[in-house]
Design an enzyme around this catalytic site. Structure first.
Site, PDB file in Angstrom:
ATOM      1  N   HIS A  18      -6.662  10.282  -0.352  1.00  0.00           N
ATOM      2  CA  HIS A  18      -6.943   9.335   0.257  1.00  0.00           C
ATOM      3  C   HIS A  18      -6.804   9.213   1.889  1.00  0.00           C
ATOM      4  CE1 HIS A  18      -5.923   8.016  -3.904  1.00  0.00           C
ATOM      5  NE2 HIS A  18      -6.856   7.383  -3.783  1.00  0.00           N
TER       6      HIS A  18
ATOM      7  N   HIS B  35       4.183   6.845  -4.229  1.00  0.00           N
ATOM      8  CA  HIS B  35       2.987   7.407  -4.254  1.00  0.00           C
ATOM      9  C   HIS B  35       3.059   8.465  -5.522  1.00  0.00           C
ATOM     10  CE1 HIS B  35      -0.236  10.608  -3.234  1.00  0.00           C
ATOM     11  NE2 HIS B  35      -0.809   9.390  -2.807  1.00  0.00           N
TER      12      HIS B  35
ATOM     13  N   GLU C 194       0.818  -1.284  -0.107  1.00  0.00           N
ATOM     14  CA  GLU C 194       0.215   0.196  -0.214  1.00  0.00           C
ATOM     15  C   GLU C 194       0.924   1.191   0.049  1.00  0.00           C
ATOM     16  OE1 GLU C 194      -3.154   1.006  -0.345  1.00  0.00           O
ATOM     17  OE2 GLU C 194      -1.971   3.020  -0.363  1.00  0.00           O
ATOM     18  N   LYS C 195       0.790   1.965  -1.002  1.00  0.00           N
ATOM     19  CA  LYS C 195       1.745   3.212  -1.068  1.00  0.00           C
ATOM     20  C   LYS C 195       1.290   4.178  -0.278  1.00  0.00           C
ATOM     21  CE  LYS C 195      -1.184   5.175  -5.121  1.00  0.00           C
ATOM     22  NZ  LYS C 195      -1.939   3.762  -5.245  1.00  0.00           N
ATOM     23  N   HIS C 196       0.430   4.219   0.385  1.00  0.00           N
ATOM     24  CA  HIS C 196       0.071   5.400   1.428  1.00  0.00           C
ATOM     25  C   HIS C 196       0.837   5.231   2.878  1.00  0.00           C
ATOM     26  CE1 HIS C 196      -2.912   6.196  -1.481  1.00  0.00           C
ATOM     27  NE2 HIS C 196      -2.697   7.489  -1.330  1.00  0.00           N
TER      28      HIS C 196
ATOM     29  N   HIS D  17      -2.927  15.592  -6.726  1.00  0.00           N
ATOM     30  CA  HIS D  17      -2.677  13.990  -5.973  1.00  0.00           C
ATOM     31  C   HIS D  17      -1.237  13.908  -5.252  1.00  0.00           C
ATOM     32  CE1 HIS D  17      -3.201   9.328  -5.391  1.00  0.00           C
ATOM     33  NE2 HIS D  17      -3.191  10.077  -4.420  1.00  0.00           N
TER      34      HIS D  17
ATOM     35  N   CYS E 247      -2.694  12.065   2.702  1.00  0.00           N
ATOM     36  CA  CYS E 247      -2.958  12.175   1.201  1.00  0.00           C
ATOM     37  C   CYS E 247      -4.158  13.071   1.179  1.00  0.00           C
ATOM     38  CB  CYS E 247      -3.019  10.924   0.433  1.00  0.00           C
ATOM     39  SG  CYS E 247      -3.411  11.010  -0.925  1.00  0.00           S
TER      40      CYS E 247
HETATM   41 FE   LIG Z   1      -3.105   9.187  -2.339  1.00  0.00          FE
END
Ligand SMILES: [Fe+2]
Length: 131
Positions: free
Chosen positions: A119, A46, A16-18, A52, A116
Site C-alpha cells: 500500500h 496492520h 487507517e492502519k498504515h 504483506h 507498506c
Molecule cells: Fe498494507
C-alpha cells in the site's frame, strides 16, 4: 510527472492502519534527550505476513523557520514469517515499531514515513515545542 507529494498518503491512525503514529512529549527540553517512538498499526493492527508487511519507518525533524530537514533515524523490519516450509510458516515476525532518543534544540515538526510493500508510503507529523 510524479513527485512525492502525489504518492505519499496521510490518514488518521485511528481509522487507517498504515498511518505511522509518533509518540513523545509535546514539549522537549533543549538541553536534554527525549525518547520518540514511531509505530504502525497502533489502533488497527496492520497485517504482518510474508506477502504483506511494513518494510521500514523513517523519522525526520523539520526545525521551525528553517529550510533544513534532519534525518533522525531509520528502522527496517525484516522478519515476516518466511520459511523453507513456505510462506507464513516461519518462526519469527518483526512488528513495525522504532524508538529514537534525540535532543532537539529548537521547536519544529517531527515527520514519520512508513512503507507498506502493498500500500505504499504513508506519513504523519507532530509539532514539538522546545523550551
Ligand atoms: Fe498494507
Amino acid at each position: 510527472m510524479a513527485d512525492f507529494s502525489t504518492i505519499i498518503k496521510t490518514a488518521d491512525f485511528k481509522t487507517e492502519k498504515h498511518a505511522p503514529v509518533i509518540e513523545c512529549e509535546n514539549s522537549f527540553k533543549a538541553d536534554a534527550f527525549s525518547v520518540i517512538t514511531v509505530s504502525v498499526g497502533k489502533e488497527i493492527r496492520h497485517p504482518n505476513t510474508t506477502e504483506h508487511f511494513i518494510s521500514w519507518i523513517d523519522l525526520y525533524f523539520k526545525p521551525e523557520g528553517n529550510g533544513a530537514v534532519i534525518h533522525l533515524g531509520h528502522s527496517e523490519f525484516t522478519a515476516h514469517a518466511e520459511s523453507a516450509q513456505g510462506a507464513n510458516q516461519g518462526m519469527a515476525l518483526s512488528d513495525p515499531l522504532m524508538t529514537v532518543k534525540a535532543q532537539l534544540k529548537v521547536s519544529g515538526t517531527l515527520l514519520a514515513m512508513s512503507y507498506c510493500n502493498i500500500h505504499g508510503l504513508w506519513q504523519s507529523e507532530k509539532n514539538i515545542t522546545v523550551g
